[in-house]
Design a protein around this motif. Structure first.
Motif, PDB file in Angstrom:
ATOM      1  N   GLU A   5     -11.863  -0.674   4.674  1.00 47.88           N
ATOM      2  CA  GLU A   5     -11.939  -0.277   3.232  1.00 47.88           C
ATOM      3  C   GLU A   5     -10.714   0.248   3.033  1.00 47.88           C
ATOM      4  OE1 GLU A   5     -16.073   1.563   1.789  1.00 47.88           O
ATOM      5  OE2 GLU A   5     -15.233   2.640   3.680  1.00 47.88           O
ATOM      6  N   GLU A   6     -10.167  -0.037   1.778  1.00 49.03           N
ATOM      7  CA  GLU A   6      -8.799   0.743   1.255  1.00 49.03           C
ATOM      8  C   GLU A   6      -9.129   1.544   0.200  1.00 49.03           C
ATOM      9  OE1 GLU A   6      -4.707  -1.429  -0.422  1.00 49.03           O
ATOM     10  OE2 GLU A   6      -6.063  -2.640   0.922  1.00 49.03           O
ATOM     11  N   VAL A   7      -9.348   3.091   0.801  1.00 49.55           N
ATOM     12  CA  VAL A   7      -9.636   3.886  -0.020  1.00 49.55           C
ATOM     13  C   VAL A   7      -8.548   4.877  -0.170  1.00 49.55           C
ATOM     14  CG1 VAL A   7     -11.439   6.192  -0.329  1.00 49.55           C
ATOM     15  CG2 VAL A   7     -12.269   3.845   0.547  1.00 49.55           C
ATOM     16  N   TYR A   8      -8.362   5.597  -1.655  1.00 47.31           N
ATOM     17  CA  TYR A   8      -7.353   6.580  -1.520  1.00 47.31           C
ATOM     18  C   TYR A   8      -7.963   7.957  -1.752  1.00 47.31           C
ATOM     19  CZ  TYR A   8      -3.761   2.742  -1.169  1.00 47.31           C
ATOM     20  OH  TYR A   8      -2.999   1.802  -0.777  1.00 47.31           O
ATOM     21  N   ASN A   9      -7.774   8.970  -0.884  1.00 50.98           N
ATOM     22  CA  ASN A   9      -8.123  10.442  -0.946  1.00 50.98           C
ATOM     23  C   ASN A   9      -7.116  11.119  -1.836  1.00 50.98           C
ATOM     24  OD1 ASN A   9     -10.018   9.108   0.529  1.00 50.98           O
ATOM     25  ND2 ASN A   9      -9.664  10.623   2.444  1.00 50.98           N
ATOM     26  N   MET A  43      -3.401  10.126  -0.355  1.00 47.22           N
ATOM     27  CA  MET A  43      -3.262   9.532   0.824  1.00 47.22           C
ATOM     28  C   MET A  43      -4.431   8.406   1.177  1.00 47.22           C
ATOM     29  SD  MET A  43      -3.269  12.664   3.663  1.00 47.22           S
ATOM     30  CE  MET A  43      -2.812  14.118   3.056  1.00 47.22           C
ATOM     31  N   ILE A  44      -3.981   7.287   1.748  1.00 48.03           N
ATOM     32  CA  ILE A  44      -4.813   5.953   1.927  1.00 48.03           C
ATOM     33  C   ILE A  44      -5.476   6.622   3.300  1.00 48.03           C
ATOM     34  CG2 ILE A  44      -3.186   5.122   3.510  1.00 48.03           C
ATOM     35  CD1 ILE A  44      -4.438   2.322   2.511  1.00 48.03           C
ATOM     36  N   PHE A  88       0.982  -1.035   0.125  1.00 45.07           N
ATOM     37  CA  PHE A  88      -0.056  -0.100   0.022  1.00 45.07           C
ATOM     38  C   PHE A  88       0.846   1.293  -0.021  1.00 45.07           C
ATOM     39  CE2 PHE A  88       1.001  -1.421   4.377  1.00 45.07           C
ATOM     40  CZ  PHE A  88       1.490  -0.059   5.115  1.00 45.07           C
ATOM     41  N   ARG A  89       0.132   2.385  -0.446  1.00 41.37           N
ATOM     42  CA  ARG A  89       1.102   3.764  -0.345  1.00 41.37           C
ATOM     43  C   ARG A  89       0.523   4.183   0.813  1.00 41.37           C
ATOM     44  NH1 ARG A  89       4.686   5.456  -4.501  1.00 41.37           N
ATOM     45  NH2 ARG A  89       5.365   7.166  -3.222  1.00 41.37           N
ATOM     46  N   ARG A  99      -5.582  16.777  10.698  1.00 38.57           N
ATOM     47  CA  ARG A  99      -6.335  17.072  11.966  1.00 38.57           C
ATOM     48  C   ARG A  99      -7.329  15.756  11.948  1.00 38.57           C
ATOM     49  NH1 ARG A  99      -6.999  21.955  13.464  1.00 38.57           N
ATOM     50  NH2 ARG A  99      -7.188  22.782  11.192  1.00 38.57           N
ATOM     51  N   GLY A 100      -7.902  15.371  10.935  1.00 43.82           N
ATOM     52  CA  GLY A 100      -8.981  14.252  11.229  1.00 43.82           C
ATOM     53  C   GLY A 100      -8.403  13.087  10.931  1.00 43.82           C
ATOM     54  N   MET A 101      -7.203  12.923  11.025  1.00 46.77           N
ATOM     55  CA  MET A 101      -6.326  11.638  11.352  1.00 46.77           C
ATOM     56  C   MET A 101      -6.551  10.657   9.867  1.00 46.77           C
ATOM     57  SD  MET A 101      -6.090  11.141  15.202  1.00 46.77           S
ATOM     58  CE  MET A 101      -5.292   9.651  15.394  1.00 46.77           C
ATOM     59  N   ILE A 102      -6.853  11.364   8.927  1.00 48.34           N
ATOM     60  CA  ILE A 102      -6.736  10.539   7.529  1.00 48.34           C
ATOM     61  C   ILE A 102      -5.565  10.071   7.142  1.00 48.34           C
ATOM     62  CG2 ILE A 102      -7.175  10.928   4.952  1.00 48.34           C
ATOM     63  CD1 ILE A 102      -9.752  11.329   6.333  1.00 48.34           C
TER      64      ILE A 102
END
Ligand code: MRU
Length: 346
Positions: A24-28, A15-16, A3-4, A41-44
């Motif tokens: 879920e493995e979602v990239y934003n 970012m994952i 994963f990255r 701040r939101g710990m993404i």
């Protein structure tokens, strides 16, 4: 790595989303610095070195959008971008280290045209990421030498690939020991309230087929007393000049239990996590997060409405509980004051 954690791609920051793991493995994708600040701040994205990389990439995005016709105006706005990013999370010093490094690059190239400075800032952010990966491998190499064949290693929180540009600090030591064929096993503390151990450490170790067993935090002492733990390895968010170390809440309890049970307790961290301006851990700012992290699990209330809550996100482990601090330049033991200073001076 399978994963990255974070990457600069096509002028965007990818970012994952760590709030959605392991389900879920979602990239934003982020295209502006305000989005990156919110993600921190939101710990993404979380974990000291990964926060540093994200902040640097946030500065590079911010620099791209600054409208200015001279360096002074550009730099004033860049400082504002850094201030916004710097107000996201107070404890991990890597965030402030990365912001200072980015500001320095702008100052060093103040005679260039603004587009060239923007390019230099982008290149610097990408180098902070690639350097971090190399540093984690070095931490792993130094740390693996301390791990005995067949050891069972307890870790707290997630100081893994997800908390860095990849490979990890504490989990870097574990990965390197595993790759060296030492036949190690990991015990992961679940790490309430945010569950970094259960959701992230267990996930990334299982992905790499490293044997991991999950426990709730209050089980660690009993396993130590039963002789089921050979050593502890954790990460760090900030290390003061005397070796006192801030890390995820609960680390201090693990360290005290380890000393009581005569189990080595190691901290693994890059030199960018040292804050030698602070003489002791008493000066480290400790983030206090929202009460709902304690009163709810995945949105479900587990406490009566209106109950008073404390939620310090980190604690400080006094240096006397730490067997050694594993860095990319080697392991410091004993006199941390001297040892850490010498390491930085190298
Ligand atoms: O609140 P978090 O998840 O950002 O806390 C992370 C930790 O405490 C890690 O152990 C630390 O940042 C080291 S990461 C290599």
């Amino acid at each position: 790595m399978s994963f990255r954690t974070i990457e600069w791609r096509d002028n965007k920051v990818i970012m994952i989303d760590q709030t959605r793991l392991p389900a879920e493995e979602v990239y934003n994708e982020y295209t502006d610095f305000q989005g990156v600040a919110e993600a921190i701040r939101g710990m993404i994205i979380r974990g000291a070195p990964a926060i540093g990389v994200a902040a640097a990439m946030g500065v590079a995005l911010g620099a791209r959008d600054i409208i200015a016709d001279n360096f002074d105006s550009f730099y004033r706005q860049l400082e504002n971008v850094c201030d916004v990013l710097g107000r996201t999370r107070p404890t991990a010093v890597n965030l402030f280290w990365a912001l200072e490094r980015m500001k320095r690059v702008a100052q060093q190239h103040r005679d260039l045209n603004l587009n060239s400075i923007r390019e230099m800032l982008k290149a610097e952010a990408i180098s902070i990421e690639t350097e971090d990966l190399k540093i984690c491998r070095e931490i792993g190499r130094h740390g693996a030498a301390l791990i005995k064949e067949g050891a069972t290693i307890l870790t707290h929180c997630n100081a893994g690939g997800l908390a860095t540009a990849g490979y990890g600090t504490a989990l870097g030591v574990i990965r390197a020991a595993h790759e060296a064929g030492k036949g190690i096993r990991v015990i992961a503390d679940e790490t309430r309230p945010w569950l970094q151990g259960a959701r992230l450490t267990a996930w990334e170790l299982m992905k790499d087929s490293i044997p991991v067993t999950l426990i709730s935090d209050n089980m660690a002492g009993w396993l130590m007393r039963n002789g089921e733990i050979d050593c502890c390895v954790v990460g760090a968010d900030r290390i003061a000049a005397n070796g006192d170390t801030a890390n995820k809440i609960g680390t201090y309890s693990v360290a005290v239990l380890a000393k009581e049970n005569r189990i080595p307790f190691y901290v693994a961290a890059p030199i960018s996590t040292l804050d030698l301006k602070l003489s002791s851990g008493d000066e480290i700012p400790i983030e206090e997060r929202t009460p709902t992290e304690v009163t709810k699990i995945q949105g479900v209330a587990i406490a009566p409405e209106g109950v008073k809550v404390r939620n310090p996100a980190f604690d400080v482990t006094p240096a006397r509980y730490i067997t050694g601090i594993i860095t990319e330049k080697g392991v410091v033991r004993g006199d941390y004051e001297q040892g850490l200073k010498a390491l930085v001076g190298q």
